[in-house]
Enzyme design. Structure first.
Site, PDB file in Angstrom:
ATOM      1  N   LYS A  66      21.190  34.747  73.910  1.00 48.14           N
ATOM      2  CA  LYS A  66      21.816  35.027  72.616  1.00 48.14           C
ATOM      3  C   LYS A  66      22.802  33.954  72.160  1.00 48.14           C
ATOM      4  O   LYS A  66      22.975  33.733  70.959  1.00 48.14           O
ATOM      5  CB  LYS A  66      22.514  36.396  72.639  1.00 48.14           C
ATOM      6  CG  LYS A  66      21.554  37.580  72.702  1.00 48.14           C
ATOM      7  CD  LYS A  66      22.310  38.894  72.588  1.00 48.14           C
ATOM      8  CE  LYS A  66      21.371  40.086  72.604  1.00 48.14           C
ATOM      9  NZ  LYS A  66      22.092  41.360  72.387  1.00 48.14           N
ATOM     10  N   ASP A 102      23.408  43.423  66.160  1.00 54.02           N
ATOM     11  CA  ASP A 102      23.909  44.360  67.176  1.00 54.02           C
ATOM     12  C   ASP A 102      25.091  45.187  66.666  1.00 54.02           C
ATOM     13  O   ASP A 102      25.079  46.421  66.745  1.00 54.02           O
ATOM     14  CB  ASP A 102      24.334  43.603  68.434  1.00 54.02           C
ATOM     15  CG  ASP A 102      23.153  43.170  69.295  1.00 54.02           C
ATOM     16  OD1 ASP A 102      22.124  43.858  69.267  1.00 54.02           O
ATOM     17  OD2 ASP A 102      23.277  42.149  69.990  1.00 54.02           O
TER      18      ASP A 102
END
Length: 281
Positions: A66, A102
């Protein structure tokens, strides 16, 4: 020819994203396929080039890529740049653009499941100071919450997280002991660590002795569906939420970024629960 989407990570075989997204493509009549790609860290650069060459329309990014994928992309959305992590990539005009859904996924699920129990004046405590905590913390501040404190076993990590955030709030870094002793100050507690995740399901990241009965306790873990923390919170009269909602909504937001279409989150939820072998949250 089917449009190609996917997810990259290491490991990746456990991912429920393929089942969730392929079901959504089928339900909406979109001629597309979502594939899991096992990409080790040393091959990330080549994998991104390969996916671009394959004309992939979008893909998700999971651990451990990420952060390391950021310099390999053409553009980064401002929120993802601030968070320092990307979990969704969109191909647009030949460019790969990175986003982070997220935190937005967590907030969307929270508001959907808890409704008017959550309001701008809520005092919020985040447990943990890792990547998920950072995404949720930055997103909460960007959406108008100001009192969002962070506790962590290593309080210095909480201090760094707060200090690096470009959005000014009224946040305090706390030790676990400080947070536990003042837990009745908080309306919402968000557990973001891996403590309590299968197979170590008996572990609890924070003692709830001083929890307010009418508070909300969230745990971003979804395996098991109800962690020991959430069980204890329920016994003390709190409303609880597990990590299924965050997973569903971050995926739904990614799907919308790729296709411009909002998928049916309830259908996505059913698919994920079937994958987990459960029927309720």
């Amino acid at each position: 020819m089917k449009q190609l989407y996917g997810v990259i990570g290491d490991p990746i075989s456990h991912s429920m994203s393929p089942a969730m997204h392929n079901s959504a493509f089928s339900d909406l009549g979109i001629d597309a396929y979502y594939h899991p790609f096992h990409v080790s860290p040393e091959h990330l650069k080549d994998a991104v080039k390969g996916l671009k060459a394959l004309n992939i329309q979008g893909f998700n990014v999971t651990v451990p890529h990420k952060t390391s994928i950021i310099p390999l992309l053409d553009e980064i959305d401002p929120l993802a740049s601030a968070i320092g992590a990307v979990n969704t990539v969109v191909k647009k005009d030949g460019k790969l653009i990175g986003y982070n859904t997220d935190g937005l996924g967590f907030v969307s699920a929270l508001l959907h499941e808890m409704g008017n129990l959550i309001h701008p004046e809520c005092n919020i405590l985040i447990v943990g100071a890792g990547g998920a905590a950072r995404a949720i913390f930055y997103t909460l501040l960007s959406k108008g919450w100001t009192r969002v404190d962070i506790c962590n076993r290593t309080v210095q990590r909480a201090e760094v997280l707060i200090g690096e955030c470009p959005i000014v709030g009224k946040s305090k870094p706390l030790t676990l002991q400080e947070a536990q002793s003042t837990l009745n100050d908080y309306d919402l507690i968000i557990q973001t660590t891996s403590i309590g995740m299968s197979p170590r399901t008996s572990e609890i990241p924070i003692d709830l002795e001083n929890l307010k009965p009418n508070s909300v306790v969230c745990d971003i873990i979804y395996n098991p569906l109800k962690t020991e923390l959430l069980k204890n919170a329920s016994i003390k009269g709190a409303k609880t939420q597990n990590g299924i909602g965050m997973f569903i909504y971050q995926g739904a937001l990614a799907f919308e970024l790729w296709t411009g279409i909002k998928p049916d989150t309830e259908k996505m939820k059913k698919v994920v629960l079937q994958q987990l072998g459960g029927t309720t949250c």
